[in-house]
Scaffold this motif. Structure first.
Motif, PDB file in Angstrom:
ATOM      1  N   LEU A  60       1.528  43.304  23.295  1.00  0.00           N
ATOM      2  CA  LEU A  60       0.530  42.689  22.411  1.00  0.00           C
ATOM      3  C   LEU A  60      -0.849  42.556  23.057  1.00  0.00           C
ATOM      4  N   HIS A  61      -1.009  43.081  24.262  1.00  0.00           N
ATOM      5  CA  HIS A  61      -2.299  42.949  24.951  1.00  0.00           C
ATOM      6  C   HIS A  61      -3.306  43.945  24.372  1.00  0.00           C
ATOM      7  N   ASP A  62      -4.480  43.441  23.972  1.00  0.00           N
ATOM      8  CA  ASP A  62      -5.435  44.397  23.388  1.00  0.00           C
ATOM      9  C   ASP A  62      -6.857  44.285  23.920  1.00  0.00           C
ATOM     10  N   SER A 119      -2.226  52.461  25.729  1.00  0.00           N
ATOM     11  CA  SER A 119      -2.472  51.367  26.670  1.00  0.00           C
ATOM     12  C   SER A 119      -1.203  50.541  26.822  1.00  0.00           C
TER      13      SER A 119
HETATM   14 CO1  B1M Z   1      -0.162  38.642  29.409  1.00  0.00          CO
HETATM   15  N1  B1M Z   1       0.590  39.353  31.059  1.00  0.00           N
HETATM   16  N2  B1M Z   1       1.632  38.271  28.733  1.00  0.00           N
HETATM   17  N3  B1M Z   1      -1.077  37.837  27.912  1.00  0.00           N
HETATM   18  N4  B1M Z   1      -1.752  38.785  30.414  1.00  0.00           N
HETATM   19  C1  B1M Z   1      -0.337  39.926  32.043  1.00  0.00           C
HETATM   20  C2  B1M Z   1      -0.498  41.428  31.808  1.00  0.00           C
HETATM   21  C3  B1M Z   1       0.379  39.566  33.414  1.00  0.00           C
HETATM   22  C4  B1M Z   1       0.024  40.524  34.563  1.00  0.00           C
HETATM   23  C5  B1M Z   1       0.080  38.087  33.773  1.00  0.00           C
HETATM   24  C6  B1M Z   1       0.865  37.577  34.944  1.00  0.00           C
HETATM   25  O1  B1M Z   1       1.957  37.109  34.752  1.00  0.00           O
HETATM   26  N5  B1M Z   1       0.351  37.681  36.140  1.00  0.00           N
HETATM   27  C7  B1M Z   1       1.899  39.635  32.991  1.00  0.00           C
HETATM   28  C8  B1M Z   1       2.572  41.005  33.132  1.00  0.00           C
HETATM   29  C9  B1M Z   1       3.497  41.076  34.318  1.00  0.00           C
HETATM   30  C10 B1M Z   1       4.091  42.411  34.431  1.00  0.00           C
HETATM   31  O2  B1M Z   1       4.466  43.050  33.497  1.00  0.00           O
HETATM   32  N6  B1M Z   1       4.158  42.870  35.653  1.00  0.00           N
HETATM   33  C11 B1M Z   1       1.823  39.174  31.552  1.00  0.00           C
HETATM   34  C12 B1M Z   1       2.906  38.619  30.824  1.00  0.00           C
HETATM   35  C13 B1M Z   1       4.195  38.439  31.605  1.00  0.00           C
HETATM   36  C14 B1M Z   1       2.817  38.236  29.470  1.00  0.00           C
HETATM   37  C15 B1M Z   1       3.916  37.628  28.591  1.00  0.00           C
HETATM   38  C16 B1M Z   1       5.299  38.267  28.757  1.00  0.00           C
HETATM   39  C17 B1M Z   1       3.930  36.124  28.884  1.00  0.00           C
HETATM   40  C18 B1M Z   1       5.034  35.373  28.182  1.00  0.00           C
HETATM   41  O3  B1M Z   1       5.014  35.281  26.977  1.00  0.00           O
HETATM   42  N7  B1M Z   1       5.969  34.936  28.984  1.00  0.00           N
HETATM   43  C19 B1M Z   1       3.353  37.848  27.158  1.00  0.00           C
HETATM   44  C20 B1M Z   1       3.799  39.206  26.593  1.00  0.00           C
HETATM   45  C21 B1M Z   1       3.382  39.404  25.167  1.00  0.00           C
HETATM   46  C22 B1M Z   1       3.596  40.863  24.759  1.00  0.00           C
HETATM   47  O4  B1M Z   1       2.739  41.675  24.984  1.00  0.00           O
HETATM   48  N8  B1M Z   1       4.744  41.176  24.179  1.00  0.00           N
HETATM   49  C23 B1M Z   1       1.879  37.851  27.452  1.00  0.00           C
HETATM   50  C24 B1M Z   1       0.917  37.412  26.533  1.00  0.00           C
HETATM   51  C25 B1M Z   1      -0.444  37.369  26.778  1.00  0.00           C
HETATM   52  C26 B1M Z   1      -1.481  36.742  25.814  1.00  0.00           C
HETATM   53  C27 B1M Z   1      -1.129  36.980  24.341  1.00  0.00           C
HETATM   54  C28 B1M Z   1      -1.542  35.272  26.078  1.00  0.00           C
HETATM   55  C29 B1M Z   1      -2.800  37.393  26.334  1.00  0.00           C
HETATM   56  C30 B1M Z   1      -3.170  38.699  25.583  1.00  0.00           C
HETATM   57  C31 B1M Z   1      -4.267  38.466  24.554  1.00  0.00           C
HETATM   58  C32 B1M Z   1      -4.785  39.769  24.042  1.00  0.00           C
HETATM   59  O5  B1M Z   1      -4.737  40.818  24.691  1.00  0.00           O
HETATM   60  N9  B1M Z   1      -5.302  39.694  22.833  1.00  0.00           N
HETATM   61  C33 B1M Z   1      -2.428  37.770  27.759  1.00  0.00           C
HETATM   62  C34 B1M Z   1      -3.385  38.064  28.767  1.00  0.00           C
HETATM   63  C35 B1M Z   1      -4.834  37.899  28.386  1.00  0.00           C
HETATM   64  C36 B1M Z   1      -3.009  38.509  30.073  1.00  0.00           C
HETATM   65  C37 B1M Z   1      -3.902  38.682  31.326  1.00  0.00           C
HETATM   66  C38 B1M Z   1      -4.174  37.310  31.880  1.00  0.00           C
HETATM   67  C39 B1M Z   1      -5.214  39.394  31.155  1.00  0.00           C
HETATM   68  C40 B1M Z   1      -5.126  40.770  30.504  1.00  0.00           C
HETATM   69  C41 B1M Z   1      -6.505  41.209  30.166  1.00  0.00           C
HETATM   70  O6  B1M Z   1      -6.916  41.151  29.031  1.00  0.00           O
HETATM   71  N10 B1M Z   1      -7.289  41.597  31.215  1.00  0.00           N
HETATM   72  C42 B1M Z   1      -2.947  39.522  32.274  1.00  0.00           C
HETATM   73  C43 B1M Z   1      -3.155  39.246  33.759  1.00  0.00           C
HETATM   74  C44 B1M Z   1      -4.227  40.149  34.328  1.00  0.00           C
HETATM   75  O7  B1M Z   1      -4.418  41.264  33.902  1.00  0.00           O
HETATM   76  N11 B1M Z   1      -4.890  39.677  35.330  1.00  0.00           N
HETATM   77  C45 B1M Z   1      -1.625  39.324  31.661  1.00  0.00           C
HETATM   78  C46 B1M Z   1      -8.688  41.956  31.049  1.00  0.00           C
HETATM   79  C47 B1M Z   1      -8.771  43.420  30.553  1.00  0.00           C
HETATM   80  C48 B1M Z   1     -10.233  43.817  30.462  1.00  0.00           C
HETATM   81  O8  B1M Z   1      -8.145  44.210  31.539  1.00  0.00           O
HETATM   82  O9  B1M Z   1      -6.247  44.866  29.991  1.00  0.00           O
HETATM   83  O10 B1M Z   1      -6.217  45.544  32.454  1.00  0.00           O
HETATM   84  P1  B1M Z   1      -6.975  45.266  31.209  1.00  0.00           P
HETATM   85  O11 B1M Z   1      -7.767  46.581  30.801  1.00  0.00           O
HETATM   86  C49 B1M Z   1      -8.583  47.273  31.725  1.00  0.00           C
HETATM   87  C50 B1M Z   1      -7.872  48.459  32.378  1.00  0.00           C
HETATM   88  O12 B1M Z   1      -6.489  48.222  32.562  1.00  0.00           O
HETATM   89  C51 B1M Z   1      -8.218  49.596  31.497  1.00  0.00           C
HETATM   90  O13 B1M Z   1      -9.485  49.282  30.944  1.00  0.00           O
HETATM   91  C52 B1M Z   1      -9.676  47.886  30.867  1.00  0.00           C
HETATM   92  C53 B1M Z   1     -11.081  47.518  31.309  1.00  0.00           C
HETATM   93  O14 B1M Z   1     -11.574  48.296  32.321  1.00  0.00           O
HETATM   94  N12 B1M Z   1      -7.355  49.996  30.380  1.00  0.00           N
HETATM   95  C54 B1M Z   1      -7.333  51.289  29.971  1.00  0.00           C
HETATM   96  C55 B1M Z   1      -6.552  49.279  29.575  1.00  0.00           C
HETATM   97  N13 B1M Z   1      -6.006  50.056  28.654  1.00  0.00           N
HETATM   98  C56 B1M Z   1      -6.466  51.299  28.857  1.00  0.00           C
HETATM   99  C57 B1M Z   1      -6.228  52.506  28.180  1.00  0.00           C
HETATM  100  C58 B1M Z   1      -6.875  53.657  28.644  1.00  0.00           C
HETATM  101  C59 B1M Z   1      -7.711  53.614  29.753  1.00  0.00           C
HETATM  102  C60 B1M Z   1      -7.967  52.437  30.423  1.00  0.00           C
HETATM  103  O15 B1M Z   1      -6.714  54.853  28.068  1.00  0.00           O
HETATM  104  C61 B1M Z   1      -6.051  54.946  26.843  1.00  0.00           C
END
Ligand code: B1M
Length: 211
Positions: free
Chosen positions: A100-102, A146
């Motif tokens: 669900l991450h977007d 993603s």
């Molecule tokens: Co979640 N979450 N989350 N979360 N969350 C993480 C990913 C996590 C690392 C946090 C942690 O525990 N340390 C962890 C994953 C652990 C793992 O798998 N190893 C985690 C978890 C466990 C969960 C839940 C399971 C928690 C629970 O319910 N127990 C749950 C799962 C829900 C589900 O998806 N089924 C969950 C829920 C959520 C929220 C809903 C609360 C929220 C999401 C809100 C939303 O997206 N609308 C959330 C968030 C925000 C995060 C963290 C804190 C931040 C993610 C983020 O947005 N980063 C995250 C921890 C972290 O990353 N530090 C975490 C900022 C964003 C700009 O970066 O998404 O990496 P990112 O994207 C980057 C690059 O990766 C790249 O470009 C972007 C910018 O440069 N990129 C691409 C991304 N997609 C790309 C595609 C491409 C190219 C590049 O080409 C197609």
């Protein structure tokens, strides 16, 4: 370059109105939409993620920051689409099934639109069947997948396998990204490219199109 620290601070603090007003101010002062994303919104959301990992932030703070980002994109989207040039290619983008991450994906969508691509964003939790149904309806050159969870990485692989089984794999280029994705994982599942950041996804998409 206009100082984007006010914008970054507002996004990090999840202040929606202040984020929107800082974004408008930066645009009024000549900041380009793509710079606003790559130097404002993107590092701010990376900081929000870090604060969450450090236990400083909890889910409500994350969601407020995500909302601020979304509101900024409402302002940027028409500006990004304004160039009027013929799109370089059509990209279909989605977060894979079960995930669900977007926030990162939305940044990728905005950067690609600003980089001259037409983008169809299918949202989150997108099943292979949903991707395939869209790919069969209109011409698509690139699919972007993603994933943010290690548990949903297999869905990325399954999606590519489903494209193969549906006989459409060779018609498209596939790019993947998201925090747990690496270049070696991308290659191991048969993707055509991986980019670590949203900004780098524009160059990657151009390369995939042979530009
Ligand atoms: Co979640 N979450 N989350 N979360 N969350 C993480 C990913 C996590 C690392 C946090 C942690 O525990 N340390 C962890 C994953 C652990 C793992 O798998 N190893 C985690 C978890 C466990 C969960 C839940 C399971 C928690 C629970 O319910 N127990 C749950 C799962 C829900 C589900 O998806 N089924 C969950 C829920 C959520 C929220 C809903 C609360 C929220 C999401 C809100 C939303 O997206 N609308 C959330 C968030 C925000 C995060 C963290 C804190 C931040 C993610 C983020 O947005 N980063 C995250 C921890 C972290 O990353 N530090 C975490 C900022 C964003 C700009 O970066 O998404 O990496 P990112 O994207 C980057 C690059 O990766 C790249 O470009 C972007 C910018 O440069 N990129 C691409 C991304 N997609 C790309 C595609 C491409 C190219 C590049 O080409 C197609």
């Amino acid at each position: 370059m206009h100082d984007l620290s006010t914008l970054r601070k507002a996004v990090i603090e999840g202040e929606v109105a202040a984020s929107v007003s800082a974004a408008r101010q930066a645009l009024d002062q000549g900041v380009q939409p793509l710079d606003l994303i790559s130097q404002g919104v993107s590092p701010a959301m990376a900081e929000v993620g870090k604060l969450f990992e450090e236990g400083e932030y909890f889910v409500p703070e994350l969601l407020m920051a995500a909302r601020a980002t979304k509101e900024i994109f409402q302002i940027l989207r028409p500006l990004l689409a304004q160039s009027g040039a013929k799109p370089m290619a059509h990209v279909v983008l989605g977060t894979v099934q079960g995930d669900l991450h977007d926030i990162g994906k939305n940044l990728v969508a905005a950067m690609l639109e600003g980089g001259g691509f037409e983008v169809t964003d299918l949202g989150v939790d997108v099943s292979p069947e949903e991707f395939i149904s869209v790919l069969k309806k209109k011409p698509v050159q690139i699919v972007g997948l993603s994933a943010l969870l290690t548990t949903t990485l297999p869905a990325m692989k399954n999606t590519i396998e489903a494209f193969r089984a549906a006989g459409i794999r060779e018609q498209i280029k596939i790019m993947v990204g998201g925090a747990p994705v690496t270049m070696s994982y991308a290659l191991s599942i048969g993707a055509d490219g991986y980019s670590e950041t949203a900004a780098a996804s524009v160059d990657l998409a151009r390369r995939l199109m042979g530009a």
